[in-house]
Design a protein around this motif. Sequence first.
Motif, PDB file in Angstrom:
ATOM      1  N   LEU A   1       0.852  -1.178   0.000  1.00 31.21           N
ATOM      2  CA  LEU A   1       0.000   0.000   0.000  1.00 31.21           C
ATOM      3  C   LEU A   1       0.889   1.229   0.000  1.00 31.21           C
ATOM      4  O   LEU A   1       1.890   1.280   0.713  1.00 31.21           O
ATOM      5  N   MET A   2       0.509   2.205  -0.800  1.00 30.50           N
ATOM      6  CA  MET A   2       1.219   3.480  -0.793  1.00 30.50           C
ATOM      7  C   MET A   2       0.214   4.534  -0.367  1.00 30.50           C
ATOM      8  O   MET A   2      -0.876   4.625  -0.924  1.00 30.50           O
ATOM      9  N   PHE A   3       0.564   5.291   0.649  1.00 28.65           N
ATOM     10  CA  PHE A   3      -0.283   6.365   1.168  1.00 28.65           C
ATOM     11  C   PHE A   3       0.315   7.688   0.697  1.00 28.65           C
ATOM     12  O   PHE A   3       1.469   7.995   1.008  1.00 28.65           O
ATOM     13  N   LEU A   4      -0.487   8.444  -0.060  1.00 26.61           N
ATOM     14  CA  LEU A   4      -0.031   9.721  -0.591  1.00 26.61           C
ATOM     15  C   LEU A   4      -0.927  10.835  -0.077  1.00 26.61           C
ATOM     16  O   LEU A   4      -2.150  10.702  -0.098  1.00 26.61           O
ATOM     17  N   PRO A   5      -0.336  11.940   0.368  1.00 22.63           N
ATOM     18  CA  PRO A   5      -1.163  13.054   0.822  1.00 22.63           C
ATOM     19  C   PRO A   5      -1.885  13.685  -0.366  1.00 22.63           C
ATOM     20  O   PRO A   5      -1.350  13.722  -1.481  1.00 22.63           O
ATOM     21  N   GLU A   6      -3.091  14.150  -0.130  1.00 21.11           N
ATOM     22  CA  GLU A   6      -3.837  14.792  -1.207  1.00 21.11           C
ATOM     23  C   GLU A   6      -3.294  16.182  -1.523  1.00 21.11           C
ATOM     24  O   GLU A   6      -3.481  16.679  -2.614  1.00 21.11           O
ATOM     25  N   GLN A   7      -2.604  16.791  -0.569  1.00 23.58           N
ATOM     26  CA  GLN A   7      -2.010  18.105  -0.809  1.00 23.58           C
ATOM     27  C   GLN A   7      -0.665  17.920  -1.507  1.00 23.58           C
ATOM     28  O   GLN A   7       0.259  17.330  -0.959  1.00 23.58           O
ATOM     29  N   GLU A   8      -0.566  18.431  -2.722  1.00 20.54           N
ATOM     30  CA  GLU A   8       0.627  18.222  -3.532  1.00 20.54           C
ATOM     31  C   GLU A   8       1.886  18.784  -2.876  1.00 20.54           C
ATOM     32  O   GLU A   8       2.970  18.200  -2.988  1.00 20.54           O
ATOM     33  N   ASP A   9       1.760  19.899  -2.157  1.00 18.56           N
ATOM     34  CA  ASP A   9       2.947  20.471  -1.521  1.00 18.56           C
ATOM     35  C   ASP A   9       3.520  19.539  -0.461  1.00 18.56           C
ATOM     36  O   ASP A   9       4.726  19.514  -0.241  1.00 18.56           O
ATOM     37  N   MET A  10       2.677  18.743   0.205  1.00 16.73           N
ATOM     38  CA  MET A  10       3.185  17.771   1.183  1.00 16.73           C
ATOM     39  C   MET A  10       3.972  16.666   0.487  1.00 16.73           C
ATOM     40  O   MET A  10       4.980  16.189   0.996  1.00 16.73           O
ATOM     41  N   LEU A  11       3.509  16.253  -0.696  1.00 12.04           N
ATOM     42  CA  LEU A  11       4.207  15.216  -1.448  1.00 12.04           C
ATOM     43  C   LEU A  11       5.589  15.704  -1.872  1.00 12.04           C
ATOM     44  O   LEU A  11       6.557  14.957  -1.840  1.00 12.04           O
ATOM     45  N   ARG A  12       5.674  16.958  -2.214  1.00  9.39           N
ATOM     46  CA  ARG A  12       6.975  17.524  -2.583  1.00  9.39           C
ATOM     47  C   ARG A  12       7.934  17.517  -1.398  1.00  9.39           C
ATOM     48  O   ARG A  12       9.148  17.533  -1.562  1.00  9.39           O
TER      49      ARG A  12
END
Length: 75
Positions: free
Chosen positions: A45-56
């Motif tokens: 499972l990969m959990f990705l934040p919906e806020q793109e700036d957090m992913l950066r």
Amino acid sequence: MAPKNAQDATEGWQEVPRDPEPSDLGYEMDDWEVIRARKNDRGHLMFLPEQEDMLREEAFIVADACSVCDVIDRI
């Protein structure tokens, strides 16, 4: 303010509700997207934040599917 000694810390924990809200513990709720992946018969499972700036900021989690559970199912 941090506790001054172990007794203060113990007394502080005694004041915390038995079933505290996450916000009472300093947590903030965020929406994350869950992506399921499978390779060589192993699920991940990969959990990705919906806020793109957090992913950066490299905010993501990759975990074996067997290591993750829905806490609602555990109640």
